[in-house]
Design an enzyme around this catalytic site. Sequence first.
Site, PDB file in Angstrom:
ATOM      1  CG  ASN A 207      -6.348  -8.618  -4.786  1.00  0.00           C
ATOM      2  OD1 ASN A 207      -6.312  -7.912  -5.798  1.00  0.00           O
ATOM      3  ND2 ASN A 207      -7.190  -8.394  -3.804  1.00  0.00           N
TER       4      ASN A 207
ATOM      5  CB  THR B 176      -0.952  -0.002   1.222  1.00  0.00           C
ATOM      6  OG1 THR B 176      -1.766  -1.174   1.156  1.00  0.00           O
ATOM      7  CG2 THR B 176      -1.833   1.224   1.245  1.00  0.00           C
TER       8      THR B 176
ATOM      9  CB  THR C 129      15.048   4.487  11.673  1.00  0.00           C
ATOM     10  OG1 THR C 129      15.469   5.744  12.194  1.00  0.00           O
ATOM     11  CG2 THR C 129      16.074   3.426  12.009  1.00  0.00           C
TER      12      THR C 129
ATOM     13  CB  CYS D 262      -7.316  -4.807   1.711  1.00  0.00           C
ATOM     14  SG  CYS D 262      -5.777  -5.700   1.643  1.00  0.00           S
TER      15      CYS D 262
HETATM   16  N1  PLP Z   1      -2.071  -5.069  -3.983  1.00  0.00           N
HETATM   17  C1  PLP Z   1      -2.463  -6.347  -4.054  1.00  0.00           C
HETATM   18  C2  PLP Z   1      -2.638  -6.996  -5.386  1.00  0.00           C
HETATM   19  C3  PLP Z   1      -2.709  -7.062  -2.882  1.00  0.00           C
HETATM   20  O1  PLP Z   1      -3.112  -8.329  -2.951  1.00  0.00           O
HETATM   21  C4  PLP Z   1      -2.539  -6.411  -1.631  1.00  0.00           C
HETATM   22  C5  PLP Z   1      -2.851  -7.122  -0.370  1.00  0.00           C
HETATM   23  O2  PLP Z   1      -3.674  -8.000  -0.328  1.00  0.00           O
HETATM   24  C6  PLP Z   1      -2.109  -5.074  -1.621  1.00  0.00           C
HETATM   25  C7  PLP Z   1      -1.890  -4.439  -2.815  1.00  0.00           C
HETATM   26  C8  PLP Z   1      -1.901  -4.339  -0.320  1.00  0.00           C
HETATM   27  O3  PLP Z   1      -0.803  -4.911   0.333  1.00  0.00           O
HETATM   28  P1  PLP Z   1      -0.358  -4.480   1.815  1.00  0.00           P
HETATM   29  O4  PLP Z   1      -1.511  -4.816   2.705  1.00  0.00           O
HETATM   30  O5  PLP Z   1       0.854  -5.300   2.055  1.00  0.00           O
HETATM   31  O6  PLP Z   1      -0.070  -3.052   1.822  1.00  0.00           O
END
Ligand code: PLP
Length: 381
Positions: A149, A73, A242, A329
Amino acid sequence: MDSRIYLDHAAAAPLSPAAWMAMEPVLMHEWGNPSSLHKEGVNAANILRAAHESIAKCVGSRADEIVLTSGATESINLAVLGTLKAGSMRGKHVVTVATEHTAVLGAIRAAGADVTIVPVDGRGHVDTDAIISALREDTILVSVMMANNEIGVIHDVHHISKAIDAWRKKRGSVYPLFHSDASQAPNYLSVDVGVLHVDLLTLSSPKVYGPKGAGALCIRRNAPWSSVFGGGKQESGRRPGTENIAGAVGFASALSESVAIRDRESSRLLVLREQLVDGLLAIRGTTLNGDRIRRLPNNLNVAFDGVEGEELVLRLDAAGIAASTGSACKGGSEPSHVLAALGLNTDRINGSVRFTLGRSTTAADIHRTVFVVQEILEKMR
Ligand code: PLP
């Protein structure tokens, strides 16, 4: 816990033992700040440099093109904001795809960009010509994920980048830049930035069996991009603060391992996934969501007629099987924008469940999952 069957690797994969072994001595003994001048600091800086080099090798970039972040993200937000900032004199139009992760759609929205969202077809594919038709003189960025995803559908990023490049060359412009969210890809697909021909690439550590709280943005050296965070000079000022050294080491180790076993693991999981597809589709009222062929070998997303996906997931959990209704998410019970983009009706969206296989998945897990799903459906229907 051992007897549980974990089929939610797209949400988070377990930490690889090799990654943990690489991280443990760093957590315990390498507490120095990489910006410090003393021996402890120099040691930490050397470890961090080695992690950059290792990640760069996996994506075919230079080490100084890798910016370590807290995850996908943050990487996506940096890609979007940094590109819009550098190109602010030219415009703020961004082109993306309807099935992108909320991290991409949300980052573009939060950046105040003028966005064009290109639709996908019923199987989840985007047409390269539709992306090119959406380009304008003020288009700064195009963002298309490598693999989805929720439905695992793979986009032809190389084909899209070549078409964008032809568009740029015709106008003698560096714009639009091309970003790809490759979070779900490295376990199964090559993420070589030279071959993909992308300007910006997002990676996520927990998706490749690395620790949470780590990820990266690869920014190609000729890509116009400006820092958006104020602070120190870490990551060449592109991501001040950091550094998470143990996270970087664990991520680098996990990514290298994923790349090393990619072909073997992809073939193994494809066989198991196909067994799961066949087993589930043999149950009455079950439909596959998304293309069956051009999808990640570990992903399966199916709609079960006449049931609520969430209830099925909860009953599976009680029976010892971890699956999901889609992106972790999204949270809550918001319907999937990805399945909606395929044109599925509300009932089919609500009845959908995602199974994502991984390194621990066995043929026995697949047989048991099919059996348990069938048993639960009989009770629910
Ligand atoms: N992009 C994709 C395709 C994802 O599958 C995900 C998490 O499921 C993300 C972005 C966001 O990742 P993170 O939660 O590690 O920031």
